[in-house]
Scaffold this motif. Sequence first.
Motif, PDB file in Angstrom:
ATOM      1  N   PRO A  67       0.781  -1.239   0.000  1.00  0.00           N
ATOM      2  CA  PRO A  67       0.000   0.000   0.000  1.00  0.00           C
ATOM      3  C   PRO A  67       0.815   1.293   0.000  1.00  0.00           C
ATOM      4  N   ARG A  68       2.128   1.188  -0.127  1.00  0.00           N
ATOM      5  CA  ARG A  68       2.967   2.375  -0.207  1.00  0.00           C
ATOM      6  C   ARG A  68       2.710   3.086  -1.537  1.00  0.00           C
ATOM      7  N   TRP A  69       2.420   4.359  -1.469  1.00  0.00           N
ATOM      8  CA  TRP A  69       2.275   5.251  -2.613  1.00  0.00           C
ATOM      9  C   TRP A  69       1.132   4.880  -3.550  1.00  0.00           C
ATOM     10  N   ARG A  70      -0.070   4.900  -3.002  1.00  0.00           N
ATOM     11  CA  ARG A  70      -1.255   4.929  -3.846  1.00  0.00           C
ATOM     12  C   ARG A  70      -1.347   6.308  -4.506  1.00  0.00           C
ATOM     13  N   GLY A  71      -2.023   6.379  -5.631  1.00  0.00           N
ATOM     14  CA  GLY A  71      -2.277   7.692  -6.207  1.00  0.00           C
ATOM     15  C   GLY A  71      -1.500   8.001  -7.462  1.00  0.00           C
ATOM     16  N   ALA A  72      -1.398   9.310  -7.776  1.00  0.00           N
ATOM     17  CA  ALA A  72      -1.033   9.781  -9.107  1.00  0.00           C
ATOM     18  C   ALA A  72       0.457   9.749  -9.431  1.00  0.00           C
ATOM     19  N   ALA A  73       1.333   9.922  -8.450  1.00  0.00           N
ATOM     20  CA  ALA A  73       2.768  10.084  -8.749  1.00  0.00           C
ATOM     21  C   ALA A  73       3.623   9.173  -7.871  1.00  0.00           C
ATOM     22  N   PRO A  74       3.415   7.858  -7.926  1.00  0.00           N
ATOM     23  CA  PRO A  74       4.142   6.964  -7.029  1.00  0.00           C
ATOM     24  C   PRO A  74       5.643   6.908  -7.288  1.00  0.00           C
ATOM     25  N   ILE A  75       6.059   7.026  -8.533  1.00  0.00           N
ATOM     26  CA  ILE A  75       7.491   6.954  -8.854  1.00  0.00           C
ATOM     27  C   ILE A  75       8.216   8.155  -8.250  1.00  0.00           C
ATOM     28  N   GLN A  76       7.683   9.341  -8.505  1.00  0.00           N
ATOM     29  CA  GLN A  76       8.333  10.568  -8.031  1.00  0.00           C
ATOM     30  C   GLN A  76       8.320  10.671  -6.514  1.00  0.00           C
ATOM     31  N   ARG A  77       7.203  10.309  -5.898  1.00  0.00           N
ATOM     32  CA  ARG A  77       7.121  10.440  -4.441  1.00  0.00           C
ATOM     33  C   ARG A  77       8.017   9.432  -3.724  1.00  0.00           C
ATOM     34  N   ALA A  78       8.208   8.264  -4.319  1.00  0.00           N
ATOM     35  CA  ALA A  78       9.120   7.296  -3.711  1.00  0.00           C
ATOM     36  C   ALA A  78      10.548   7.831  -3.684  1.00  0.00           C
ATOM     37  N   ILE A  79      10.973   8.453  -4.780  1.00  0.00           N
ATOM     38  CA  ILE A  79      12.317   9.036  -4.834  1.00  0.00           C
ATOM     39  C   ILE A  79      12.424  10.203  -3.866  1.00  0.00           C
ATOM     40  N   ASP A 111      14.487   7.550 -15.202  1.00  0.00           N
ATOM     41  CA  ASP A 111      15.159   6.243 -15.172  1.00  0.00           C
ATOM     42  C   ASP A 111      14.241   5.184 -14.577  1.00  0.00           C
ATOM     43  N   LEU A 112      13.651   5.511 -13.448  1.00  0.00           N
ATOM     44  CA  LEU A 112      12.822   4.549 -12.733  1.00  0.00           C
ATOM     45  C   LEU A 112      11.548   4.234 -13.516  1.00  0.00           C
ATOM     46  N   HIS A 113      10.994   5.238 -14.174  1.00  0.00           N
ATOM     47  CA  HIS A 113       9.814   5.034 -15.028  1.00  0.00           C
ATOM     48  C   HIS A 113      10.068   3.937 -16.049  1.00  0.00           C
ATOM     49  N   ASP A 114      11.185   4.042 -16.767  1.00  0.00           N
ATOM     50  CA  ASP A 114      11.475   3.069 -17.819  1.00  0.00           C
ATOM     51  C   ASP A 114      11.723   1.679 -17.243  1.00  0.00           C
ATOM     52  N   ARG A 115      12.413   1.628 -16.113  1.00  0.00           N
ATOM     53  CA  ARG A 115      12.692   0.328 -15.500  1.00  0.00           C
ATOM     54  C   ARG A 115      11.413  -0.337 -15.003  1.00  0.00           C
ATOM     55  N   LEU A 116      10.538   0.445 -14.392  1.00  0.00           N
ATOM     56  CA  LEU A 116       9.296  -0.105 -13.865  1.00  0.00           C
ATOM     57  C   LEU A 116       8.334  -0.499 -14.983  1.00  0.00           C
ATOM     58  N   ALA A 117       8.349   0.218 -16.095  1.00  0.00           N
ATOM     59  CA  ALA A 117       7.494  -0.152 -17.223  1.00  0.00           C
ATOM     60  C   ALA A 117       7.853  -1.543 -17.718  1.00  0.00           C
ATOM     61  N   GLY A 118       9.154  -1.815 -17.841  1.00  0.00           N
ATOM     62  CA  GLY A 118       9.591  -3.148 -18.249  1.00  0.00           C
ATOM     63  C   GLY A 118       9.293  -4.195 -17.203  1.00  0.00           C
ATOM     64  N   LEU A 119       9.475  -3.820 -15.930  1.00  0.00           N
ATOM     65  CA  LEU A 119       9.215  -4.755 -14.838  1.00  0.00           C
ATOM     66  C   LEU A 119       7.733  -5.113 -14.785  1.00  0.00           C
ATOM     67  N   GLY A 120       6.867  -4.131 -15.001  1.00  0.00           N
ATOM     68  CA  GLY A 120       5.439  -4.391 -14.996  1.00  0.00           C
ATOM     69  C   GLY A 120       5.023  -5.321 -16.109  1.00  0.00           C
ATOM     70  N   ALA A 121       5.612  -5.137 -17.283  1.00  0.00           N
ATOM     71  CA  ALA A 121       5.300  -6.016 -18.409  1.00  0.00           C
ATOM     72  C   ALA A 121       5.749  -7.452 -18.132  1.00  0.00           C
ATOM     73  N   ARG A 122       6.930  -7.590 -17.541  1.00  0.00           N
ATOM     74  CA  ARG A 122       7.427  -8.948 -17.245  1.00  0.00           C
ATOM     75  C   ARG A 122       6.565  -9.632 -16.187  1.00  0.00           C
ATOM     76  N   LEU A 123       6.191  -8.878 -15.147  1.00  0.00           N
ATOM     77  CA  LEU A 123       5.369  -9.464 -14.091  1.00  0.00           C
ATOM     78  C   LEU A 123       4.005  -9.880 -14.646  1.00  0.00           C
ATOM     79  N   LEU A 124       3.425  -9.058 -15.502  1.00  0.00           N
ATOM     80  CA  LEU A 124       2.150  -9.414 -16.127  1.00  0.00           C
ATOM     81  C   LEU A 124       2.292 -10.682 -16.947  1.00  0.00           C
ATOM     82  N   GLY A 125       3.366 -10.772 -17.721  1.00  0.00           N
ATOM     83  CA  GLY A 125       3.578 -11.963 -18.531  1.00  0.00           C
ATOM     84  C   GLY A 125       3.744 -13.222 -17.694  1.00  0.00           C
ATOM     85  N   GLU A 126       4.443 -13.078 -16.561  1.00  0.00           N
ATOM     86  CA  GLU A 126       4.669 -14.234 -15.682  1.00  0.00           C
ATOM     87  C   GLU A 126       3.393 -14.697 -14.986  1.00  0.00           C
ATOM     88  N   GLN A 127       2.488 -13.773 -14.701  1.00  0.00           N
ATOM     89  CA  GLN A 127       1.319 -14.091 -13.880  1.00  0.00           C
ATOM     90  C   GLN A 127       0.016 -14.196 -14.668  1.00  0.00           C
TER      91      GLN A 127
END
Length: 314
Positions: A112-124, A163-179
Amino acid sequence: MRLVFAGTPEFSVPPLQTLIDSDHEVVAVYTQPDRPAGRGRRLQAGPVKALALDHGLPVEQPTRLKPPAALDRLRDYAPELMVVVAYGLLLPRAVLDIPTRGCVNIHASLLPRWRGAAPIQRAIEAGDTETGITLMQMDAGLDTGPMLARATTPISDTDTAADLHDRLAGLGARLLGEQLEAILAGRIQPQPQDEAGASYATKLHKSEASIDWNRPAPRLLRQVNAFNPWPVAQTAFGDRTLRIWRAACLQTDGRHGDPGSILAAGRDGVDVACGAGVLRLLEVQLPGGRRIPAGDFSHAQALDGVCLGQAADA
């Protein structure tokens, strides 16, 4: 199985490609209406629409999903699963109930960390050392649904939001494919989120871009990294605004001069005193100019005695 995808920006493209490459049928792609772009302000298709059209997929661009006509249109596609990634429209309960296996969202944080509109930026910005992707079963709340799967990635001191946006986009695609097969088969037991650990990533505003040199260098570094590529951290440089695209902490504590004062400038960058520590500027931009290494900036500008953050008449 029959899949519907909903997404709009570049972040949504890799997951859509994963679905296109799967053994299932993408029967429709929902995306935001075309927006004016460029000097001519001509309507321009978003990245998801462009990919969908390249593959001959039906594209739907409603401005709202609540009207009966929009709901009937979605029902006509008879989806078994809807995958949502940064779509930009809230899905009302009537939409969530249409796919027989529900709606799954790819969210760019470890809920539940960082719900909402800007999770990448707020995490950094908050100094998190880790973030990731959560596959979530959608409900009527804002990123409150039960979790199906997660994948993590570290956040380093050099990671910008870009940087994190691009990495997470790829990570999300891989996780979707795996699951994906397990989701469609109902083999995953959704896990409820711990409400006690919930935090909200509020939307970014331009007003947050201005640097306060009284703050410690590590905090300012996080601001620079979090606001790249938008709204970009900035500071007054005489009567001009200097945008700071990349930086590094040279010292993390101690008082090294008046906050904002330039301590040294050379080919390695421009060192600026902070409330605590020293921030080294690595890549900067003046109005009307391009992004350049701070070393080049130091050779082109007279920086002796300059204090950033002060207007020319201060």
